[in-house]
Design a protein around this motif. Sequence first.
Motif: not given
Length: 600
Positions: A102-104, A152-154, A192-194
């Motif tokens: 389940t790595s994010p 997309r990176l946050v 989905p959004q981070i």
Amino acid sequence: MAAISDYALLGDCQGAALVSSDGSVDWWCPPRFDAPSVFARLLGTAGGYWTIRPSGPYTTTRQYVDGTMVLRTDFHSQDGVLRLTDALSLGFGERGHGIGFTSPHVLLRQVEVVAGTVDVVVEIAARPEYGLITPTVAETPVGIEISGGADRLVLTSDRELTLDGPTVTGRFALDQGESAVFALHHRRSADPQIVPLDGRAALRETIAGWQSWEQLHQSYHGPYRAQVRRSALVLQALTYQPTGAVIAAATTSLPEKVGGVANWDYRFAWLRDGSFTLKALWVAACPDEARRFFDWLAASVGSVHPEEHLPIMFGAGGERDLTEHTMPHLEGYRASQPVRVGNDAWRQKQLDVPGEVLECAWVLRDQVTDLSPAVAGLLRSLADRAADTWRQPDAGVWEGRDGERHYLTSKMMCWVALDRAVKLASALDAAEQVPRWSKARDELRAAILNEGWHASSEAFTGAFGSDHLDAGVLGMPLLGFLPGDDDRVLATVRAIERDLSRDGLVQRWTGSGDEGAFVACSYWLAEALALGGQLDAAKQIFDSVTSRMNDVGLLSEEIDRRDGSQIGNFPQALSHIGLINAAWVIDQVETERRPSSRTA
């Protein structure tokens, strides 16, 4: 550009990143091994990077946290010592002892000062899709968002950072005992959004996750145990846990010869390498992933018409079409062009693959009990294919692109397929096929002994009718085709030592020129020597090759015999597989030689 051996691997069992000894992440391809990169300076200046370092001059030392793929780099400067801890966050699920399901997809980087006061410099230049995209960067309520193409990176941090066009920078001082943490989260645009995670907590959990896996998988207690343990961790890191696929290497296009064109994409799952990996982990770590690997294999291969080539490799998720293309905007590692994405070897006919898969099933027969109908059916079909096709030419295990030949290694692996299928017949519910398989096996053995032996060369050679040597034939004693002390095997080993080996470093074939020594072949030579009763020589070869590891215990595909540097894709699963298997064989031979401890 840093040397290949200057890098260390980070893994989350879904993807990989490479960090140089000066704290620069120059390679990261989230969310999985064969995805487009967001950092790729390893292959060209346009590729992007993320550096963290002291502002002034420094020297570095580094090591993995014991039992993990979490890296610690200490920067020693005149102002103090800065410690950088790097990891890809592990997810935690029910299977696989909690690793990687389940790595994010988060790159974690923590700095702390262990002595003095250090001025820290941070620079993040993400360049998605192998540097083809210059992203937009903006402050958002959850962190700094870096957007470009499908990525997309946050970025979250407990330190103030500055936006400088498409680049993020920062500079701050830390006193002894102070720290700062950064977490770069990745998602695809449709995901989905981070939800940002706690970087410090995720780092602690990641260390604990790796150590839990390593502690549960320590069955090897022979010589070279530290190197075997590290290699087992590397192989686990190169396993794509959602499917069980084993990736050949973390990179693409690192050259077999610097400045040359033999630059291939190895971020895929070869059936050969996956089978080799499970065999090596059987030695090093008592694998519990064998059933998942065979289930993935059966699902990925599917139903193959007898007239079609057996698929030899897949994407990490089981994809078949891996069509190759080039990236001309990247200058390549030290001007080694072209940079390739994809690998057209997927189109090749390679007859050895059934042998590797059935050999793996035989070695792991106690772990793979009660085979599913799909897996049993696949293994039967592989044996049938070996019986039907062994007389054909193929591209061989080295995947030559200059035409098919009757490679001895391919014939030998067809023999292995048939031999192991006969031994596994009960488990495969294949008693009625044993006579046909046995007949083909015996015919094949006779053909290899008659046509594979080259009298004037006094060796088994690389192909029927050829006088060129091929280090792949060292597999004869390793796979039980002939005993290690057979006169013909001993003569072949001597010929390979004489013509292909220098200082224990073995090239793949006659006429390799300046091509590097193939690390796995060097370990095969050590195994063959041990099995032939030359244990001291085997240890000498093993030590010579293993001394070429980098400072954190990683091996690339090849060693440049001119200067001893590592070349080729990195780290290479097959090299670490070779190390594990050679250590095990040396241990077995040593054990057999020891006087019995029993009293009369």
